[in-house]
Scaffold this motif. Structure first.
Motif, PDB file in Angstrom:
ATOM      1  N   GLU A 289       0.830  -1.214   0.000  1.00 16.15           N
ATOM      2  CA  GLU A 289       0.000   0.000   0.000  1.00 16.15           C
ATOM      3  C   GLU A 289       0.861   1.258   0.000  1.00 16.15           C
ATOM      4  O   GLU A 289       0.570   2.224   0.690  1.00 16.15           O
ATOM      5  N   LEU A 290       1.906   1.278  -0.779  1.00 20.58           N
ATOM      6  CA  LEU A 290       2.881   2.359  -0.695  1.00 20.58           C
ATOM      7  C   LEU A 290       2.346   3.682  -1.229  1.00 20.58           C
ATOM      8  O   LEU A 290       1.807   3.767  -2.333  1.00 20.58           O
ATOM      9  N   ASP A 291       2.475   4.713  -0.427  1.00 21.87           N
ATOM     10  CA  ASP A 291       2.363   6.097  -0.871  1.00 21.87           C
ATOM     11  C   ASP A 291       3.298   6.928  -0.002  1.00 21.87           C
ATOM     12  O   ASP A 291       3.698   6.503   1.077  1.00 21.87           O
ATOM     13  N   VAL A 292       3.682   8.092  -0.496  1.00 19.47           N
ATOM     14  CA  VAL A 292       4.626   8.947   0.233  1.00 19.47           C
ATOM     15  C   VAL A 292       4.069  10.364   0.232  1.00 19.47           C
ATOM     16  O   VAL A 292       4.170  11.098  -0.749  1.00 19.47           O
ATOM     17  N   ARG A 293       3.468  10.750   1.336  1.00 14.55           N
ATOM     18  CA  ARG A 293       2.820  12.060   1.425  1.00 14.55           C
ATOM     19  C   ARG A 293       3.844  13.143   1.791  1.00 14.55           C
ATOM     20  O   ARG A 293       4.879  12.874   2.404  1.00 14.55           O
ATOM     21  N   MET A 294       3.499  14.380   1.389  1.00 15.47           N
ATOM     22  CA  MET A 294       4.385  15.520   1.616  1.00 15.47           C
ATOM     23  C   MET A 294       3.610  16.651   2.270  1.00 15.47           C
ATOM     24  O   MET A 294       2.407  16.794   2.062  1.00 15.47           O
ATOM     25  N   ASP A 295       4.316  17.468   3.054  1.00 15.78           N
ATOM     26  CA  ASP A 295       3.709  18.653   3.667  1.00 15.78           C
ATOM     27  C   ASP A 295       3.693  19.780   2.638  1.00 15.78           C
ATOM     28  O   ASP A 295       4.746  20.308   2.257  1.00 15.78           O
ATOM     29  N   VAL A 296       2.492  20.124   2.182  1.00 19.76           N
ATOM     30  CA  VAL A 296       2.350  21.176   1.183  1.00 19.76           C
ATOM     31  C   VAL A 296       1.206  22.095   1.598  1.00 19.76           C
ATOM     32  O   VAL A 296       0.072  21.641   1.776  1.00 19.76           O
ATOM     33  N   PRO A 297       1.479  23.380   1.797  1.00 20.60           N
ATOM     34  CA  PRO A 297       0.410  24.308   2.171  1.00 20.60           C
ATOM     35  C   PRO A 297      -0.718  24.312   1.149  1.00 20.60           C
ATOM     36  O   PRO A 297      -0.480  24.118  -0.051  1.00 20.60           O
ATOM     37  N   GLU A 298      -1.929  24.545   1.617  1.00 22.70           N
ATOM     38  CA  GLU A 298      -3.089  24.566   0.727  1.00 22.70           C
ATOM     39  C   GLU A 298      -2.897  25.607  -0.372  1.00 22.70           C
ATOM     40  O   GLU A 298      -2.491  26.738  -0.121  1.00 22.70           O
ATOM     41  N   GLY A 299      -3.170  25.222  -1.588  1.00 27.87           N
ATOM     42  CA  GLY A 299      -3.013  26.103  -2.729  1.00 27.87           C
ATOM     43  C   GLY A 299      -1.622  26.110  -3.328  1.00 27.87           C
ATOM     44  O   GLY A 299      -1.378  26.801  -4.321  1.00 27.87           O
ATOM     45  N   SER A 300      -0.724  25.339  -2.731  1.00 31.66           N
ATOM     46  CA  SER A 300       0.657  25.288  -3.226  1.00 31.66           C
ATOM     47  C   SER A 300       0.936  23.935  -3.866  1.00 31.66           C
ATOM     48  O   SER A 300       0.147  22.990  -3.753  1.00 31.66           O
ATOM     49  N   LEU A 301       2.086  23.849  -4.525  1.00 30.34           N
ATOM     50  CA  LEU A 301       2.559  22.615  -5.121  1.00 30.34           C
ATOM     51  C   LEU A 301       3.861  22.197  -4.450  1.00 30.34           C
ATOM     52  O   LEU A 301       4.573  23.035  -3.886  1.00 30.34           O
ATOM     53  N   PRO A 302       4.198  20.924  -4.490  1.00 31.97           N
ATOM     54  CA  PRO A 302       5.468  20.482  -3.908  1.00 31.97           C
ATOM     55  C   PRO A 302       6.648  21.138  -4.616  1.00 31.97           C
ATOM     56  O   PRO A 302       6.599  21.411  -5.815  1.00 31.97           O
ATOM     57  N   SER A 303       7.713  21.369  -3.881  1.00 30.74           N
ATOM     58  CA  SER A 303       8.925  21.917  -4.467  1.00 30.74           C
ATOM     59  C   SER A 303       9.702  20.794  -5.159  1.00 30.74           C
ATOM     60  O   SER A 303       9.483  19.614  -4.884  1.00 30.74           O
ATOM     61  N   PRO A 304      10.616  21.145  -6.061  1.00 33.79           N
ATOM     62  CA  PRO A 304      11.459  20.113  -6.678  1.00 33.79           C
ATOM     63  C   PRO A 304      12.210  19.278  -5.646  1.00 33.79           C
ATOM     64  O   PRO A 304      12.385  18.072  -5.831  1.00 33.79           O
ATOM     65  N   ALA A 305      12.644  19.920  -4.565  1.00 31.11           N
ATOM     66  CA  ALA A 305      13.361  19.177  -3.521  1.00 31.11           C
ATOM     67  C   ALA A 305      12.445  18.163  -2.845  1.00 31.11           C
ATOM     68  O   ALA A 305      12.867  17.039  -2.525  1.00 31.11           O
ATOM     69  N   GLN A 306      11.190  18.531  -2.618  1.00 23.67           N
ATOM     70  CA  GLN A 306      10.244  17.601  -2.023  1.00 23.67           C
ATOM     71  C   GLN A 306       9.971  16.419  -2.947  1.00 23.67           C
ATOM     72  O   GLN A 306       9.923  15.266  -2.505  1.00 23.67           O
ATOM     73  N   GLU A 307       9.786  16.710  -4.221  1.00 23.90           N
ATOM     74  CA  GLU A 307       9.525  15.629  -5.166  1.00 23.90           C
ATOM     75  C   GLU A 307      10.734  14.712  -5.304  1.00 23.90           C
ATOM     76  O   GLU A 307      10.579  13.502  -5.504  1.00 23.90           O
ATOM     77  N   LYS A 308      11.918  15.269  -5.179  1.00 23.93           N
ATOM     78  CA  LYS A 308      13.126  14.453  -5.230  1.00 23.93           C
ATOM     79  C   LYS A 308      13.186  13.512  -4.032  1.00 23.93           C
ATOM     80  O   LYS A 308      13.516  12.328  -4.169  1.00 23.93           O
ATOM     81  N   GLN A 309      12.855  14.038  -2.843  1.00 23.57           N
ATOM     82  CA  GLN A 309      12.856  13.203  -1.645  1.00 23.57           C
ATOM     83  C   GLN A 309      11.779  12.117  -1.740  1.00 23.57           C
ATOM     84  O   GLN A 309      11.995  10.965  -1.376  1.00 23.57           O
ATOM     85  N   GLN A 310      10.617  12.497  -2.245  1.00 22.02           N
ATOM     86  CA  GLN A 310       9.551  11.522  -2.420  1.00 22.02           C
ATOM     87  C   GLN A 310       9.992  10.405  -3.362  1.00 22.02           C
ATOM     88  O   GLN A 310       9.772   9.215  -3.084  1.00 22.02           O
ATOM     89  N   ALA A 311      10.597  10.771  -4.464  1.00 16.08           N
ATOM     90  CA  ALA A 311      11.071   9.781  -5.427  1.00 16.08           C
ATOM     91  C   ALA A 311      12.083   8.844  -4.800  1.00 16.08           C
ATOM     92  O   ALA A 311      12.087   7.633  -5.060  1.00 16.08           O
ATOM     93  N   GLU A 312      12.928   9.395  -3.944  1.00 12.23           N
ATOM     94  CA  GLU A 312      13.933   8.575  -3.264  1.00 12.23           C
ATOM     95  C   GLU A 312      13.270   7.543  -2.355  1.00 12.23           C
ATOM     96  O   GLU A 312      13.691   6.379  -2.302  1.00 12.23           O
ATOM     97  N   TYR A 313      12.205   7.947  -1.652  1.00 16.68           N
ATOM     98  CA  TYR A 313      11.502   7.011  -0.768  1.00 16.68           C
ATOM     99  C   TYR A 313      10.867   5.880  -1.576  1.00 16.68           C
ATOM    100  O   TYR A 313      10.951   4.703  -1.209  1.00 16.68           O
ATOM    101  N   TYR A 314      10.212   6.240  -2.673  1.00 20.35           N
ATOM    102  CA  TYR A 314       9.630   5.210  -3.536  1.00 20.35           C
ATOM    103  C   TYR A 314      10.709   4.250  -4.032  1.00 20.35           C
ATOM    104  O   TYR A 314      10.541   3.025  -4.022  1.00 20.35           O
ATOM    105  N   GLN A 315      11.810   4.819  -4.487  1.00 20.46           N
ATOM    106  CA  GLN A 315      12.876   3.993  -5.042  1.00 20.46           C
ATOM    107  C   GLN A 315      13.462   3.061  -3.984  1.00 20.46           C
ATOM    108  O   GLN A 315      13.682   1.865  -4.248  1.00 20.46           O
ATOM    109  N   ARG A 316      13.692   3.561  -2.786  1.00 17.76           N
ATOM    110  CA  ARG A 316      14.301   2.738  -1.744  1.00 17.76           C
ATOM    111  C   ARG A 316      13.356   1.626  -1.285  1.00 17.76           C
ATOM    112  O   ARG A 316      13.815   0.524  -0.953  1.00 17.76           O
ATOM    113  N   MET A 317      12.057   1.898  -1.266  1.00 24.55           N
ATOM    114  CA  MET A 317      11.102   0.839  -0.949  1.00 24.55           C
ATOM    115  C   MET A 317      11.170  -0.270  -1.992  1.00 24.55           C
ATOM    116  O   MET A 317      11.185  -1.464  -1.659  1.00 24.55           O
ATOM    117  N   LEU A 318      11.215   0.109  -3.252  1.00 28.02           N
ATOM    118  CA  LEU A 318      11.275  -0.881  -4.317  1.00 28.02           C
ATOM    119  C   LEU A 318      12.594  -1.649  -4.277  1.00 28.02           C
ATOM    120  O   LEU A 318      12.617  -2.882  -4.442  1.00 28.02           O
TER     121      LEU A 318
END
Length: 392
Positions: A289-318
């Motif tokens: 049931e893998l998902d990786v949530r991020m802290d993002v203020p309402e109305g905003s989008l994730p930063s490139p750094a956040q998406e990079k960290q998220q991608a790393e978590y997905y990759q390490r799980m796999l």
């Protein structure tokens, strides 16, 4: 998923008549799906990039929190969603459509419409199916939780449910989450929350596995939980229980970690070690049931750094799953933010999946795809596929 409850509402029967993706009439083998007719030789899709014998899956959005949203049932009505679902994944898990409150809304009535549609979709798209779930403390119907049943009646209700549901999909479902989230984070059985354990005792867990095995002897039967990625009190409790059940020759075949992660916390770096110890017991393992949530203020989008960290978590799980011979099933809990459960239950967090609401691929998607490609290439170089274990 983590526990929550919703009222069940009926879907219109006519909705299920909408066309699903077509394909060959042959059913997927329990050992792994065949390549679909529209497979991409470029390995540009997750399922095509995966090593042979390794299934990459997703939850099929529906039921649960979706019933309270301002959109129609995603699986039934969203054609683009179904297109991506069939194209990208070789395994599917009903997100809520096989849980008790959805599939067994009244004591003498079952509602198989949506579950049947998912299983048929999987057959047409050469996908395997993970059944979810048979014994859980959450999302049970009111008639069950509030009923005045004797212990014998309650035991009979559970046995009938497992026998009927598992038996209906005999040969069509690869893995079942038989017992879901039966321990708390301290490693104690949920003796108060879980109606089955509270009323019938811990022994009912073994019976649930026995009944499921009798209903479909070829299906792989799993324990499934969250916060068991690491070696900790909770996973230790499962490890001790599994060893005891195996000594009793109870048909337990697998242990799976859900992987509801957040970038606000560190990555569970001992995941592979944890999976290896269950593998050493002779069990198959899975990420379910893998998902990786991020802290993002309402109305905003994730930063490139956040998406990079998220991608790393997905990759390490796999990577951790691929490191274990018997970890052959890897499932993300939804693939598009359009239908993710995370923002509904975690205020201020979201963007937890590998695609945007418009089905655009995020860095996390490419991290999974490229890791699968590398694993496929490595397997080819070693002269053999990553195949499932058959020890039971």
């Amino acid at each position: 998923m983590r526990p929550f409850r919703f009222a069940t509402v009926a879907l219109a029967t006519a909705a299920l008549a909408l066309p699903l993706l077509g394909g060959s009439a042959s059913a997927a083998s329990p050992a792994g799906p065949k390549a679909p007719p529209h497979a991409h030789g470029s390995h540009d899709r997750l399922r095509a990039a995966a090593p042979e014998g390794f299934v990459i899956g997703t939850a099929v959005a529906g039921g649960g929190h979706h019933l309270e949203q301002d959109y129609p049932d995603p699986f039934t009505y969203d054609k683009e969603y179904r297109k991506v679902l069939g194209r990208e994944f070789s395994s599917v898990s009903p997100e809520n459509q096989m849980k008790w409150d959805y599939i067994h809304p009244e004591r003498d009535r079952y509602d198989f419409k949506q579950a049947d549609a998912i299983v048929e979709f999987a057959r047409k798209n050469h996908q395997v199916v993970r059944g979810h779930t048979l014994l859980w403390h959450s999302q049970n119907p009111a008639w069950l939780e509030e009923g005045a049943f004797t212990k014998a009646e309650l035991r009979g209700i559970l046995r009938e449910h497992i026998t009927k549901v598992v038996g209906r999909y005999k040969g069509k479902i690869q893995q079942w989450d038989v017992a879901n989230e039966i321990f708390d984070d301290q490693g104690n059985l949920r003796t108060q929350e879980n109606i089955w354990i509270r009323e019938l005792g811990p022994e009912i867990v073994a019976d649930a596995f026995r009944w499921a095995h009798k209903a479909d002897p070829k299906a792989k039967l799993f324990f499934n939980d969250f916060n068991v990625e690491s070696v900790n009190a909770k996973s230790d409790a499962y490890y001790a229980l599994v060893k005891d059940l195996l000594k009793q020759r109870v048909p337990v075949h697998g242990f799976s970690v859900q992987g509801h992660l957040s970038t606000r916390y560190g990555f569970p770096g001992d995941l592979a070690d944890n999976l290896h110890r269950f593998d050493a017991l002779g069990l198959e393992t899975a990420v379910t049931e893998l998902d990786v949530r991020m802290d993002v203020p309402e109305g905003s989008l994730p930063s490139p750094a956040q998406e990079k960290q998220q991608a790393e978590y997905y990759q390490r799980m796999l990577e951790a799953c691929l490191d274990v011979d018997g970890c052959n099933s890897f499932t993300i809990w939804g693939f598009t933010d359009k239908y993710s459960w995370v923002p509904v239950f975690f205020e201020g967090e979201g963007f937890a999946t590998v695609m945007t609401e418009d089905f655009d691929r995020k860095p996390a998607y490419y991290a999974l795809r490229d890791t699968l490609k590398d694993a496929r290439h490595d397997d080819c170089g070693k002269g053999g596929p990553k195949g499932p274990k058959h020890r039971h």
